[in-house]
Design a protein around this motif. Sequence first.
Motif, PDB file in Angstrom:
ATOM      1  N   SER A 608       0.821  -1.212   0.000  1.00 42.93           N
ATOM      2  CA  SER A 608       0.000   0.000   0.000  1.00 42.93           C
ATOM      3  C   SER A 608       0.853   1.260   0.000  1.00 42.93           C
ATOM      4  N   PHE A 609       1.981   1.216   0.721  1.00 39.58           N
ATOM      5  CA  PHE A 609       2.868   2.386   0.725  1.00 39.58           C
ATOM      6  C   PHE A 609       3.546   2.551  -0.624  1.00 39.58           C
ATOM      7  N   VAL A 610       3.963   1.451  -1.233  1.00 42.34           N
ATOM      8  CA  VAL A 610       4.601   1.523  -2.548  1.00 42.34           C
ATOM      9  C   VAL A 610       3.619   2.046  -3.588  1.00 42.34           C
ATOM     10  N   ARG A 611       2.367   1.600  -3.499  1.00 45.22           N
ATOM     11  CA  ARG A 611       1.354   2.025  -4.477  1.00 45.22           C
ATOM     12  C   ARG A 611       1.074   3.521  -4.368  1.00 45.22           C
ATOM     13  N   ASP A 612       1.035   4.034  -3.130  1.00 45.53           N
ATOM     14  CA  ASP A 612       0.653   5.428  -2.925  1.00 45.53           C
ATOM     15  C   ASP A 612       1.847   6.376  -2.922  1.00 45.53           C
ATOM     16  N   ALA A 613       3.083   5.824  -2.947  1.00 46.15           N
ATOM     17  CA  ALA A 613       4.251   6.683  -2.762  1.00 46.15           C
ATOM     18  C   ALA A 613       4.429   7.686  -3.891  1.00 46.15           C
ATOM     19  N   VAL A 614       4.057   7.325  -5.110  1.00 49.40           N
ATOM     20  CA  VAL A 614       4.268   8.211  -6.254  1.00 49.40           C
ATOM     21  C   VAL A 614       3.408   9.463  -6.141  1.00 49.40           C
ATOM     22  N   ALA A 615       2.190   9.320  -5.626  1.00 52.20           N
ATOM     23  CA  ALA A 615       1.260  10.451  -5.597  1.00 52.20           C
ATOM     24  C   ALA A 615       1.115  11.082  -4.225  1.00 52.20           C
ATOM     25  N   ALA A 616       1.376  10.328  -3.152  1.00 48.33           N
ATOM     26  CA  ALA A 616       1.124  10.825  -1.797  1.00 48.33           C
ATOM     27  C   ALA A 616       2.437  11.071  -1.072  1.00 48.33           C
ATOM     28  N   GLY A 617       2.587  12.286  -0.576  1.00 49.98           N
ATOM     29  CA  GLY A 617       3.814  12.602   0.136  1.00 49.98           C
ATOM     30  C   GLY A 617       3.952  11.845   1.435  1.00 49.98           C
ATOM     31  N   GLY A 618       2.812  11.589   2.103  1.00 53.69           N
ATOM     32  CA  GLY A 618       2.878  10.854   3.361  1.00 53.69           C
ATOM     33  C   GLY A 618       3.419   9.460   3.168  1.00 53.69           C
ATOM     34  N   ALA A 619       2.973   8.790   2.105  1.00 52.53           N
ATOM     35  CA  ALA A 619       3.456   7.437   1.836  1.00 52.53           C
ATOM     36  C   ALA A 619       4.941   7.452   1.524  1.00 52.53           C
ATOM     37  N   ARG A 620       5.401   8.488   0.778  1.00 51.06           N
ATOM     38  CA  ARG A 620       6.834   8.580   0.482  1.00 51.06           C
ATOM     39  C   ARG A 620       7.637   8.743   1.761  1.00 51.06           C
ATOM     40  N   ALA A 621       7.095   9.532   2.692  1.00 47.58           N
ATOM     41  CA  ALA A 621       7.800   9.744   3.956  1.00 47.58           C
ATOM     42  C   ALA A 621       7.872   8.454   4.772  1.00 47.58           C
ATOM     43  N   VAL A 622       6.777   7.674   4.761  1.00 44.81           N
ATOM     44  CA  VAL A 622       6.762   6.410   5.503  1.00 44.81           C
ATOM     45  C   VAL A 622       7.792   5.448   4.929  1.00 44.81           C
ATOM     46  N   VAL A 623       7.862   5.342   3.597  1.00 48.68           N
ATOM     47  CA  VAL A 623       8.827   4.439   2.975  1.00 48.68           C
ATOM     48  C   VAL A 623      10.244   4.872   3.312  1.00 48.68           C
ATOM     49  N   GLY A 624      10.514   6.192   3.218  1.00 50.17           N
ATOM     50  CA  GLY A 624      11.841   6.674   3.552  1.00 50.17           C
ATOM     51  C   GLY A 624      12.197   6.392   4.997  1.00 50.17           C
ATOM     52  N   ALA A 625      11.210   6.534   5.924  1.00 49.92           N
ATOM     53  CA  ALA A 625      11.479   6.279   7.338  1.00 49.92           C
ATOM     54  C   ALA A 625      11.766   4.801   7.585  1.00 49.92           C
ATOM     55  N   ILE A 626      11.003   3.915   6.919  1.00 53.15           N
ATOM     56  CA  ILE A 626      11.208   2.479   7.108  1.00 53.15           C
ATOM     57  C   ILE A 626      12.589   2.072   6.600  1.00 53.15           C
ATOM     58  N   VAL A 627      12.969   2.588   5.415  1.00 49.69           N
ATOM     59  CA  VAL A 627      14.274   2.229   4.859  1.00 49.69           C
ATOM     60  C   VAL A 627      15.393   2.752   5.756  1.00 49.69           C
ATOM     61  N   GLY A 628      15.231   3.986   6.256  1.00 50.01           N
ATOM     62  CA  GLY A 628      16.248   4.522   7.151  1.00 50.01           C
ATOM     63  C   GLY A 628      16.347   3.727   8.437  1.00 50.01           C
ATOM     64  N   LEU A 629      15.194   3.343   9.027  1.00 43.63           N
ATOM     65  CA  LEU A 629      15.205   2.533  10.248  1.00 43.63           C
ATOM     66  C   LEU A 629      15.883   1.196   9.998  1.00 43.63           C
ATOM     67  N   ALA A 630      15.560   0.562   8.867  1.00 39.72           N
ATOM     68  CA  ALA A 630      16.150  -0.740   8.557  1.00 39.72           C
ATOM     69  C   ALA A 630      17.653  -0.632   8.393  1.00 39.72           C
ATOM     70  N   ALA A 631      18.107   0.453   7.711  1.00 43.40           N
ATOM     71  CA  ALA A 631      19.552   0.622   7.517  1.00 43.40           C
ATOM     72  C   ALA A 631      20.268   0.794   8.852  1.00 43.40           C
TER      73      ALA A 631
END
Length: 708
Positions: A608-631
Amino acid sequence: MANAGAAADGWRGRNRWWRSLAARATIATAAMLAALSILLVAIAATETRESAERAIEWSAAAAAGAIGDRLASGEVSPRDVSTAAAGASLDYAFLEGASGMVIAGERPGGAPAMSPASVGATQRSGVALVTRSRDFAHAAKAVMIGGEPMTLRVGRSLAPAAVAESETVVRGVMAALAFIGLALPLLALLVDRVVAPLRALTRAVTSPGSAEAEVRAAGGRTDEVGALARAHLAISKDLAENADALHRLTFDDPLTHLPNRANLTSRLASALQVGESLALLKIEVQGLSRIAAGLGQQSGDEAVRRAAERLREMATDWARESQLVEQRVPIIARISDTGFALLAHGADAGAARALAAAALAAFETPLFVGEHHVATALAVGVALAPEDGDEAATLLRSAAAAVSAARAAGPQSVRFAGAELNRMAYGRLKLEQDLRRAIDNGELELHYQPQIELQTRAVSGAEALVRWRHPIRGMISPMEFVPVAEECGLIEPLGALVLAQAARKAADWHARGLSARIAVNVSAIQFRRQRFAERALEIIGAAGADPSQIELEITESAAMGDPAHALRELAPLRQAGVKLAIDDFGTGYSNLSSLTRLPFDVLKIDRSFVRDAVAAGGARAVVGAIVGLAANLGFETIAEGVETEEQLAFVSRQGCSHVQGYLFGKPMPAPAFEAWYAERTLAELKGLLDGGAARPTVGGAVALAGRP
């Protein structure tokens, strides 16, 4: 026919009387009286005969003495002996000389010989010698006639003694028959009165409640019958109390004292049998089980009682407001741990809707359980008769389907039964049965969706997704049968089957040089079981796979719901080499402190985050936060649901390490996946042969090195 039946009953009654205790006692007494009478008559007849024979002997001896004296005195001449004997009622008389020759009279053929010495003694004693032979009494008397010693022999028949004996027998038999004829009816009546309490006891045993007055009267006696009657009364009392208790246990709920399911079913059957219209409301009180788990079983029981009281008050108020007579107040039954039922006689759809609304309103305020105020909610399913069923089982099934739909709709929901709901409920039950058979018969198969490492564009693994190829319905989606498996307890065998197939395929691929790790989803129910890790490692080992070839995907809610259990089960898996991933990360509530302590390797970013990331800024922020946390935690990341080049470019820029989605390949059966993998490998080799300036595209062809 009625007269014939009555006659038959009368005959059976008389026939039974002959086998009764009174009849047996009467017959036994009659037999004893008859035997006693025969004995007494025989004794009397014998004594009569003996007395008569002794009298005849005495009369013969007396006659011999009298005639002998007359002969000796010359009063009677020897030739007149026969005449004198006839006058004395003798049957024969003769004179016998010393030589034994008959001098006068005639010797009969039956006259016995007598000893001369014994006969001579009679002259001195004056008493005739008497003997008995055959049917005669014989007497002999020695006399001197004209200076000559002679013997007077006389005899008398004993036939009168036999006649006297016969008369005695006849009189005795007649007297005995008269006595028995009078005594037996009186005896039968007496015995009948004696055994009357026993018959009353028999009726009381065979037909409880009957002959109670007679049994109580018999209980006042001081004999054995009275003791038996008192014992029966005590047993009857105990049985009545036990029957009441058994009835309560069978038809009443012991906690709320409401009718139970069996009682409700019986009432339904009775009402439907006479064609009565009614409404059946099946009510599920959501939250009662939570009270028992949080406050203890005693508080849980109290909450159930409070809920029952609230329903009872609601039903009474609703009936009063609806101006129903007392007999029409809805019947409330408890049919499960958290389920109740309301049976409203004569209610139509409108009345049922109003009753359901009243039930919902009654539970808008919390339940008072001790010092706690606990909020609850209802799910109400309504079934109407005869529209939704004209039999108790059918109506209950319709109400169950309706309450299931209300439960799915959310708290404080009401659903009415109908053909569609019944069809869906039946379909769900049929699906459960088919799924159970499918697990046993191997109808389930795995499809594999590739996972790509973004840095090298190499196939790093594949996610195993279960598919069901139904023999009639064709391919059934996991979204349809996995929830059914979780509800009916089949998720554990289903999960074990999926893991075993995936492990065997991983071992097979590894032996053939296809080094792709296989990811397997784990149900939350399956993961929460004790000894999950032990069973999983046993399945992997039995399949011949190396644990490092398997990745287990645990949902975020299952992992964080009980961190202590998760750590207990995940640690041995990680130690054995199994890769561990958090599935659908970001969709649940994560305890970051627990996340740092749990031995995970991979975070999977929900589609759902990947699907909405292109159009929704909130989803992009969530994906960036998850990737940063994982790293920062040293985890790999897999972006799910990548379907477009734009989504691929976004997750690449964010730094995701792996991707998965239709852009690279849909879930495929194992042969198709192997063919896809071979094609991709050939493309890689071709790129190397062309100078290494190319690498595989997302679809398996060749892409330029400068493209993401």
